[in-house]
Design an enzyme around this catalytic site. Structure first.
Site: not given
Ligand code: CAA
Length: 261
Positions: A67, A111, A114, A134
């Site tokens: 998400a 998500g 999911e 999460e």
């Molecule tokens: N939401 C919003 N933006 C996101 C994102 C997310 N879930 N995942 C990545 N991005 C964005 C980053 O903020 C970054 O944006 P900027 O360039 O503007 O800073 C861009 O995508 C590239 O990401 P990274 O620089 O972090 O890339 P990386 O290769 O270093 O890392 C990653 C990759 C490990 C996937 C890391 O991006 C990450 O940990 N992302 C979040 C994963 C996460 O926690 N997902 C769960 C979300 S909660 C959810 O999904 C609730 C539910 O159950 C419905």
């Protein structure tokens, strides 16, 4: 055809609708407008008589990184609950009647994991990175992760993953039965999913719709009701043209020409 901002839509093979999540700068983070577009595209394929099955994929780097954290970080309980935040994500699982395959490469986190689990069949590449992180954000999965992951891989493993927030790779997803097949490369994964979708699309649409329905019933019903339900659907198919066509073709050693009726 409709043009979208966050997804690409095509029909790369006969009978196959492909949705490619296309928000590369955010690793396909699933913002609300992306989900609205995805639902719209899937619904159109579902209604399109020339389409028999659909595939959802992302990029080589990310199926979807979850998400959109930036979109939801300031939400309150009242705004989340009051707008049924994420409820429309379930359209894929609850409303689409034709088979939907997920071809998962790269990150499928939160998500993203999911969404992949809502598909009827999941294919992935060995290097895909799944997880429900999460807990590391101070919340829990919100789009069915705790339920679907647990049913797919068992309580102890699911509990370990949901509580640790650790990732697991595509190879493991295959070993645990979360993914039906694991491919060496992302391209092979997408090709494999398109190939399976094409095969499904060549079967009777009526039989395919019924087959998806009866397998899904196994998730909601006890074994006795499930088997009875299946038998009733089986009986009902003797009212279709395609049952006559399929069985006559077998007896005459011919290829069936489905009427989808
Ligand atoms: N939401 C919003 N933006 C996101 C994102 C997310 N879930 N995942 C990545 N991005 C964005 C980053 O903020 C970054 O944006 P900027 O360039 O503007 O800073 C861009 O995508 C590239 O990401 P990274 O620089 O972090 O890339 P990386 O290769 O270093 O890392 C990653 C990759 C490990 C996937 C890391 O991006 C990450 O940990 N992302 C979040 C994963 C996460 O926690 N997902 C769960 C979300 S909660 C959810 O999904 C609730 C539910 O159950 C419905």
């Amino acid at each position: 055809s409709t043009s979208y901002e966050y997804i690409l839509v095509s029909t790369p093979r006969p009978g196959v609708g492909l949705v490619t999540l296309n928000r590369p700068k955010a690793l396909n983070a699933l913002c609300t407008p992306l989900i609205v577009e995805l639902n719209d595209a899937l619904r159109k394929f579902d209604a399109d008589l020339s389409v028999g099955a659909m595939v959802i994929t992302g990029s080589e780097k990310a199926f979807a990184a979850g998400a959109d954290i930036k979109e939801m970080k300031d939400k309150t309980f009242a705004s989340a609950y009051g707008t049924d935040f994420i409820e429309n994500w379930s359209d894929l699982a609850a409303q689409i009647k034709k088979p939907v395959l997920a071809a998962v490469n790269g990150y499928a986190l939160g998500g993203g994991c999911e969404l992949a689990m809502m598909a009827d069949i999941m294919y992935c590449s060995a290097g895909a990175a799944f997880g429900q992180p999460e807990i590391k954000l101070g919340v829990v999965p919100g789009a069915g992760g705790s339920q679907r992951l647990t049913r797919a891989i068992g309580k102890s493993r699911a509990m370990e993953l949901v509580l640790s927030g650790d990732n697991f790779d595509g190879k493991k997803a295959g070993e645990w039965g979360l993914a039906a097949k694991v491919f060496e490369s992302p391209q092979e994964c997408v090709d494999g999913a398109l190939g399976l979708a094409q095969k499904i699309a060549r079967h009777s649409r009526i039989a395919v719709k019924a087959a998806k329905e009866v397998v899904n019933k196994s998730q909601d019903l006890g074994i006795r009701e499930g088997v009875e339900y299946e038998r009733r659907v089986f009986h009902s198919l003797f009212g279709s043209r395609d049952q006559k066509i399929g069985m006559a073709a077998f007896a005459e050693k011919k290829k069936p020409e489905w009427e989808n009726a």
